[in-house]
Design an enzyme around this catalytic site. Structure first.
Site, mmCIF file in Angstrom:
data_model
loop_
_atom_site.group_PDB
_atom_site.id
_atom_site.type_symbol
_atom_site.label_atom_id
_atom_site.label_comp_id
_atom_site.label_asym_id
_atom_site.label_seq_id
_atom_site.Cartn_x
_atom_site.Cartn_y
_atom_site.Cartn_z
ATOM 1 N N ASP A 11 0.821 -1.199 0.000
ATOM 2 C CA ASP A 11 0.000 0.000 0.000
ATOM 3 C C ASP A 11 0.863 1.259 0.000
ATOM 4 O O ASP A 11 1.524 1.562 0.988
ATOM 5 C CB ASP A 11 -0.904 -0.020 1.241
ATOM 6 C CG ASP A 11 -1.902 1.123 1.281
ATOM 7 O OD1 ASP A 11 -2.015 1.844 0.267
ATOM 8 O OD2 ASP A 11 -2.560 1.288 2.311
ATOM 9 N N ASP A 36 -2.136 6.108 -6.300
ATOM 10 C CA ASP A 36 -2.372 5.165 -5.208
ATOM 11 C C ASP A 36 -2.408 3.743 -5.751
ATOM 12 O O ASP A 36 -3.041 3.476 -6.773
ATOM 13 C CB ASP A 36 -3.692 5.501 -4.509
ATOM 14 C CG ASP A 36 -3.976 4.601 -3.330
ATOM 15 O OD1 ASP A 36 -3.057 4.380 -2.522
ATOM 16 O OD2 ASP A 36 -5.113 4.110 -3.221
#
Length: 469
Positions: A147, A347
């Site tokens: 992440d 992201d």
């Protein structure tokens, strides 16, 4: 009071690829070939077999990236429905925006007045790519969602003094590792948790305690420790700081935790900097039936990368400057102030790119014009531009291009253009924010098959085509 009771008090009061890549995009027609893709419809069909052949793996500092719900995964092989994907993706988006909205420089304190109620817990569930690393001595393999929107790495740990969700692998047992060390409350490293999590650390029997809460109110709490992290057999970090979760609530299901790749000093990127120079790259495969890679360091794989400067948005998110967009080689008429007002982050966990409505409408209308010979069909949740392609063998569609800061032009890969809910419902894989002031997000669908290189030291991000299949 025993350490167990003390911690409990704190816890509760706070597709084998259907065809090879060279067959995925076939020769374009002579008419403006550089501005259009021609795609075989057979490449849209899902595969029930795993194709592990990819570029960039099997190297020092490199890990296989696997789609959580594809045939290469050790977890559930059932693909989520379109509704489930988009619900989870919106939760992820809300989580990132909540971090920015609440980023006031003030931090909560982990004490008797802190409460962290669990809600849906699908922020981590929406992270659809994971890697497997080793932790401890002897090492125990753990599959973690990677992440770029998080800093602290955490995993569920024994004895699980609060509540733990079901995971595929055995939980990490620090008592069984000869190299595990708890971090003292008075240590400098304990104080680092504040910037990495947004919470000031607590203290349980002289041991540093962490808390991290996500935008959907799911959370992880536990002890802060360090141990040996094994990336590959040739690449280890002896004193890797991470959260040893004792209360992890939400629908996290399957994976053992999260691998943080943000910019904070507790992220894997920073902790591996002495070996890898604060550089990492990844490639997300075109299909869930293939694997990609996550590589620490600059191994030269993406030598053709085009770089754009990045900025820090919030505490450690990766911000990009979007200057302009193109469809079929034609620049869209969008005021530069639209992108400057909204800003943009990239992201790894958000699936679908979010654009300011002014930009999205211009993109959508131009794309529809370039697809005018194909029949439209019903919208699909957040997608308002969908096509029924069941009567076609191949399709020709305009390339979507973006101009990043530094005048860096990059085409969106063919595999990053559509969301496919079956051949009869193939949708443009972009969506709109509610207003032009809401921050945009460059999602992982639009990053597929590209080697995306984060040079954190030089503060730039590169995009290279053909990173993986």
């Amino acid at each position: 009071m025993s350490p167990l009771n003390s911690l409990v008090l704190i816890l509760y009061s706070f597709s084998l690829l259907a065809i090879a890549r060279k067959e995925f995009v076939v020769e374009s027609s002579d008419e403006e070939p550089q501005h259009y893709h021609t795609l075989k419809l057979s490449s849209f069909l899902p595969s029930s077999m795993c194709n592990t052949s990819t570029k960039g793996d099997k190297k020092r500092g490199s890990l296989e990236v696997v789609h959580k719900h594809g045939p290469c995964s050790k977890f559930s092989k059932d693909m989520l429905t379109a509704e489930e994907i988009q619900t989870q993706d919106q939760s992820r988006v809300d989580s990132l925006r909540a971090r920015l909205t609440l980023n006031t420089g003030k931090h909560n304190t982990l004490d008797s007045k802190t409460t962290l109620p669990a809600k849906s817990g699908i922020t981590i569930e929406s992270g659809n790519y994971f890697v497997t690393v080793g932790l401890g001595t002897p090492k125990k393999d753990l599959s973690l969602v990677f992440d770029t929107g998080s800093d602290l790495t955490w995993t569920q740990c024994e004895p699980c003094e609060g509540s733990c969700y079901s995971q595929q692998q055995p939980r990490f047992a620090p008592s069984m590792s000869t190299t595990y060390t708890k971090i003292s409350c008075t240590s400098t490293e304990c104080s680092w948790l504040t910037s990495a999590t947004g919470y000031r650390p607590g203290c349980v029997s002289s041991t540093c305690a962490y808390a991290i809460q996500y935008g959907d109110r799911s959370f992880s709490l536990g002890y802060f420790g360090k141990d040996k992290l094994t990336i590959t057999s040739e690449d280890t970090i002896n004193d890797f700081y991470f959260g040893c979760g004792q209360d992890n609530e939400g629908l996290f299901h399957g994976v053992a935790g999260l691998l943080g790749l943000g910019q904070d000093k507790l992220s894997l990127v920073s902790q591996a900097a002495s070996k890898h120079g604060k550089v990492f790259s990844y490639c997300l495969p075109s299909q869930s039936s293939s694997v990609g890679y996550l590589t620490l360091g600059n191994d030269g794989t993406a030598s053709n990368a085009k770089y754009t400067p990045f900025s820090t948005v919030g505490n450690s998110l990766y911000g990009l400057e979007l200057l302009a967009m193109y469809v079929g080689g034609t620049k869209l008429t969008i005021s530069p102030m639209v992108f400057k007002t909204s800003r943009m982050i990239i992201d790894s966990g958000t699936v679908i790119t979010r654009l300011p409505p002014t930009a999205y409408l211009a993109l959508r209308d131009a794309f529809r014009a370039g697809m005018s010979k194909y029949p439209r069909t019903n919208p699909l949740y957040i997608f308002d531009t969908c096509y029924d392609l069941s009567n076609f063998q191949t399709i020709r569609f305009p390339k979507i291009g973006v101009l990043w800061g530094g005048n860096t032009y990059v085409d969106v890969p063919a595999s990053g253009t559509f969301y496919v809910n079956g051949i009869s419902q193939v949708c443009l894989a972009f969506t709109s924010n509610s207003n032009d002031s809401t921050i945009g997000i460059w999602g992982n669908t639009q990053q597929k098959t590209q080697a995306v290189v984060y040079d954190v030291g030089a503060r730039k991000i590169g995009f290279a085509s053909g990173g993986c299949a």
